[in-house]
Motif scaffolding. Structure first.
Motif, PDB file in Angstrom:
ATOM      1  N   ARG A   1      -4.423  14.442 -11.308  1.00 56.30           N
ATOM      2  CA  ARG A   1      -3.435  15.323 -10.763  1.00 56.30           C
ATOM      3  C   ARG A   1      -2.765  14.833  -9.512  1.00 56.30           C
ATOM      4  NH1 ARG A   1      -1.779  20.372  -8.422  1.00 56.30           N
ATOM      5  NH2 ARG A   1      -0.491  21.652 -10.164  1.00 56.30           N
ATOM      6  N   PRO A   2      -1.442  14.569  -9.568  1.00 61.56           N
ATOM      7  CA  PRO A   2      -1.003  13.848  -8.256  1.00 61.56           C
ATOM      8  C   PRO A   2      -0.487  14.883  -7.190  1.00 61.56           C
ATOM      9  CG  PRO A   2       1.022  14.101  -9.948  1.00 61.56           C
ATOM     10  CD  PRO A   2      -0.365  14.658 -10.495  1.00 61.56           C
ATOM     11  N   LYS A   3      -0.357  16.298  -7.426  1.00 60.65           N
ATOM     12  CA  LYS A   3      -0.121  17.264  -6.429  1.00 60.65           C
ATOM     13  C   LYS A   3      -1.035  18.122  -6.151  1.00 60.65           C
ATOM     14  CE  LYS A   3       4.764  17.279  -8.193  1.00 60.65           C
ATOM     15  NZ  LYS A   3       6.153  18.139  -8.416  1.00 60.65           N
ATOM     16  N   GLY A   4      -1.113  18.655  -4.903  1.00 58.93           N
ATOM     17  CA  GLY A   4      -2.124  19.568  -4.407  1.00 58.93           C
ATOM     18  C   GLY A   4      -3.362  18.929  -4.203  1.00 58.93           C
ATOM     19  N   TYR A   5      -3.270  17.648  -3.850  1.00 53.30           N
ATOM     20  CA  TYR A   5      -4.316  16.718  -3.358  1.00 53.30           C
ATOM     21  C   TYR A   5      -4.860  17.038  -2.025  1.00 53.30           C
ATOM     22  CZ  TYR A   5      -6.801  12.245  -2.654  1.00 53.30           C
ATOM     23  OH  TYR A   5      -7.745  11.446  -2.596  1.00 53.30           O
ATOM     24  N   MET A   6      -6.266  17.067  -1.858  1.00 52.10           N
ATOM     25  CA  MET A   6      -6.916  17.586  -0.813  1.00 52.10           C
ATOM     26  C   MET A   6      -7.771  16.049  -0.407  1.00 52.10           C
ATOM     27  SD  MET A   6      -8.412  21.215  -1.821  1.00 52.10           S
ATOM     28  CE  MET A   6      -8.591  21.810   0.064  1.00 52.10           C
ATOM     29  N   ARG A   7      -7.092  15.497   0.526  1.00 51.22           N
ATOM     30  CA  ARG A   7      -7.563  14.160   0.923  1.00 51.22           C
ATOM     31  C   ARG A   7      -9.110  14.053   1.494  1.00 51.22           C
ATOM     32  NH1 ARG A   7      -3.969  10.457   4.749  1.00 51.22           N
ATOM     33  NH2 ARG A   7      -2.598  11.040   2.953  1.00 51.22           N
ATOM     34  N   LYS A   8      -9.366  14.986   1.989  1.00 49.84           N
ATOM     35  CA  LYS A   8     -11.065  15.110   2.626  1.00 49.84           C
ATOM     36  C   LYS A   8     -11.882  15.052   1.232  1.00 49.84           C
ATOM     37  CE  LYS A   8     -13.998  17.634   5.645  1.00 49.84           C
ATOM     38  NZ  LYS A   8     -14.107  19.010   6.282  1.00 49.84           N
ATOM     39  N   PHE A   9     -11.643  15.757   0.387  1.00 52.94           N
ATOM     40  CA  PHE A   9     -12.401  15.842  -0.968  1.00 52.94           C
ATOM     41  C   PHE A   9     -12.006  14.815  -2.152  1.00 52.94           C
ATOM     42  CE2 PHE A   9     -12.403  19.706   1.547  1.00 52.94           C
ATOM     43  CZ  PHE A   9     -13.691  19.876   1.522  1.00 52.94           C
ATOM     44  N   GLY A  10     -10.969  14.265  -2.144  1.00 53.53           N
ATOM     45  CA  GLY A  10     -10.413  13.494  -3.355  1.00 53.53           C
ATOM     46  C   GLY A  10     -10.291  14.309  -4.309  1.00 53.53           C
ATOM     47  N   LEU A  11      -9.968  15.317  -4.311  1.00 50.22           N
ATOM     48  CA  LEU A  11      -9.682  16.251  -5.646  1.00 50.22           C
ATOM     49  C   LEU A  11      -8.432  17.139  -5.362  1.00 50.22           C
ATOM     50  CD1 LEU A  11     -13.238  18.144  -5.845  1.00 50.22           C
ATOM     51  CD2 LEU A  11     -12.385  16.366  -7.004  1.00 50.22           C
ATOM     52  N   CYS A  12      -7.972  17.807  -6.358  1.00 46.85           N
ATOM     53  CA  CYS A  12      -6.634  18.309  -6.505  1.00 46.85           C
ATOM     54  C   CYS A  12      -7.249  19.933  -6.067  1.00 46.85           C
ATOM     55  CB  CYS A  12      -5.959  18.541  -7.650  1.00 46.85           C
ATOM     56  SG  CYS A  12      -6.973  18.987  -9.028  1.00 46.85           S
ATOM     57  N   ARG A  13      -6.361  20.907  -5.694  1.00 41.67           N
ATOM     58  CA  ARG A  13      -6.759  22.278  -5.342  1.00 41.67           C
ATOM     59  C   ARG A  13      -7.382  23.066  -6.347  1.00 41.67           C
ATOM     60  NH1 ARG A  13      -3.108  25.538  -7.530  1.00 41.67           N
ATOM     61  NH2 ARG A  13      -1.370  24.672  -8.361  1.00 41.67           N
ATOM     62  N   VAL A  14      -6.958  22.698  -7.609  1.00 41.65           N
ATOM     63  CA  VAL A  14      -7.548  23.446  -8.606  1.00 41.65           C
ATOM     64  C   VAL A  14      -8.885  23.239  -8.913  1.00 41.65           C
ATOM     65  CG1 VAL A  14      -7.090  23.774 -11.336  1.00 41.65           C
ATOM     66  CG2 VAL A  14      -5.180  23.520  -9.907  1.00 41.65           C
TER      67      VAL A  14
ATOM     68  N   ALA B   1       0.759  -1.078  -0.122  1.00 42.98           N
ATOM     69  CA  ALA B   1       0.029  -0.201   0.065  1.00 42.98           C
ATOM     70  C   ALA B   1       0.815   1.178   0.175  1.00 42.98           C
ATOM     71  CB  ALA B   1      -1.058  -0.221   1.279  1.00 42.98           C
ATOM     72  N   ILE B   2       2.157   1.086   0.491  1.00 42.15           N
ATOM     73  CA  ILE B   2       3.097   2.441   0.400  1.00 42.15           C
ATOM     74  C   ILE B   2       3.050   3.052  -0.993  1.00 42.15           C
ATOM     75  CG2 ILE B   2       5.382   1.222   0.354  1.00 42.15           C
ATOM     76  CD1 ILE B   2       4.402   4.028   2.932  1.00 42.15           C
ATOM     77  N   ARG B   3       3.075   1.854  -1.924  1.00 42.43           N
ATOM     78  CA  ARG B   3       3.442   2.514  -3.227  1.00 42.43           C
ATOM     79  C   ARG B   3       2.330   3.174  -3.959  1.00 42.43           C
ATOM     80  NH1 ARG B   3       7.962   0.006  -5.499  1.00 42.43           N
ATOM     81  NH2 ARG B   3       7.248   0.154  -7.726  1.00 42.43           N
ATOM     82  N   LEU B   4       1.106   3.297  -3.428  1.00 39.18           N
ATOM     83  CA  LEU B   4      -0.085   4.077  -3.928  1.00 39.18           C
ATOM     84  C   LEU B   4       0.341   5.641  -3.723  1.00 39.18           C
ATOM     85  CD1 LEU B   4      -3.016   2.022  -2.342  1.00 39.18           C
ATOM     86  CD2 LEU B   4      -1.976   2.161  -4.851  1.00 39.18           C
ATOM     87  N   HIS B   5      -0.436   6.311  -4.521  1.00 41.71           N
ATOM     88  CA  HIS B   5      -0.054   7.819  -4.675  1.00 41.71           C
ATOM     89  C   HIS B   5      -1.396   8.531  -4.878  1.00 41.71           C
ATOM     90  CE1 HIS B   5       2.603  11.336  -4.906  1.00 41.71           C
ATOM     91  NE2 HIS B   5       1.495  11.870  -5.490  1.00 41.71           N
ATOM     92  N   ASN B   6      -1.713   9.393  -3.909  1.00 43.82           N
ATOM     93  CA  ASN B   6      -3.285   9.935  -4.143  1.00 43.82           C
ATOM     94  C   ASN B   6      -3.347  10.867  -5.379  1.00 43.82           C
ATOM     95  OD1 ASN B   6      -4.202   8.917  -1.562  1.00 43.82           O
ATOM     96  ND2 ASN B   6      -3.264  10.675  -0.424  1.00 43.82           N
ATOM     97  N   ARG B   7      -4.450  10.682  -6.115  1.00 45.81           N
ATOM     98  CA  ARG B   7      -4.598  11.455  -7.339  1.00 45.81           C
ATOM     99  C   ARG B   7      -6.049  11.950  -7.418  1.00 45.81           C
ATOM    100  NH1 ARG B   7      -1.049  11.261 -11.563  1.00 45.81           N
ATOM    101  NH2 ARG B   7       0.641   9.662 -11.193  1.00 45.81           N
ATOM    102  N   CYS B   8      -5.915  13.144  -7.917  1.00 36.86           N
ATOM    103  CA  CYS B   8      -7.530  13.907  -7.981  1.00 36.86           C
ATOM    104  C   CYS B   8      -8.481  12.837  -8.770  1.00 36.86           C
ATOM    105  CB  CYS B   8      -7.336  15.216  -8.824  1.00 36.86           C
ATOM    106  SG  CYS B   8      -8.833  16.085  -9.227  1.00 36.86           S
ATOM    107  N   ARG B   9      -9.410  12.774  -8.393  1.00 30.92           N
ATOM    108  CA  ARG B   9     -10.681  11.768  -9.161  1.00 30.92           C
ATOM    109  C   ARG B   9     -10.890  12.501 -10.210  1.00 30.92           C
ATOM    110  NH1 ARG B   9     -14.346  10.984  -3.880  1.00 30.92           N
ATOM    111  NH2 ARG B   9     -13.048   9.950  -2.676  1.00 30.92           N
TER     112      ARG B   9
END
Length: 89
Positions: free
Chosen positions: A57-70, A45-53
């Motif tokens: 987009r892999p950067k600027g991810y907001m975990r609570k919403f599952g979206l990037c900042r943009v 599981a450590i190899r997973l990277h959060n991405r915007c749904r």
């Protein structure tokens, strides 16, 4: 928008993590490290990277919403996210 191949790779990793989760936990609990080493690397599981749904987009991810900042800002300004309003003072 992220490349389709990167999004597909991340989805493949997610499926592999889910498939091997029980086996990994069992092997860790029993301390069978040699067998754990033989499992696929992407099953960890450590190899997973959060991405915007929406965009992948892999950067600027907001975990609570599952979206990037943009996309979060864009949807919030249009009132598409319940309970979120733009601050004004």
């Amino acid at each position: 928008m992220a490349r389709k191949s990167l999004i597909a790779r991340e989805n493949k990793r997610q499926r592999m993590v889910e498939r091997y989760a029980d086996l990994r936990a069992k092997l860790k609990e029993e301390g069978r490290w040699e067998e754990l080493d033989k499992l696929p690397r992407n099953s960890n599981a450590i190899r997973l990277h959060n991405r915007c749904r929406l965009t992948g987009r892999p950067k600027g991810y907001m975990r609570k919403f599952g979206l990037c900042r943009v996309k979060f800002r864009e949807l919030a300004l249009h009132g598409k996210i319940p309970g979120i309003t733009k601050a004004s003072w």
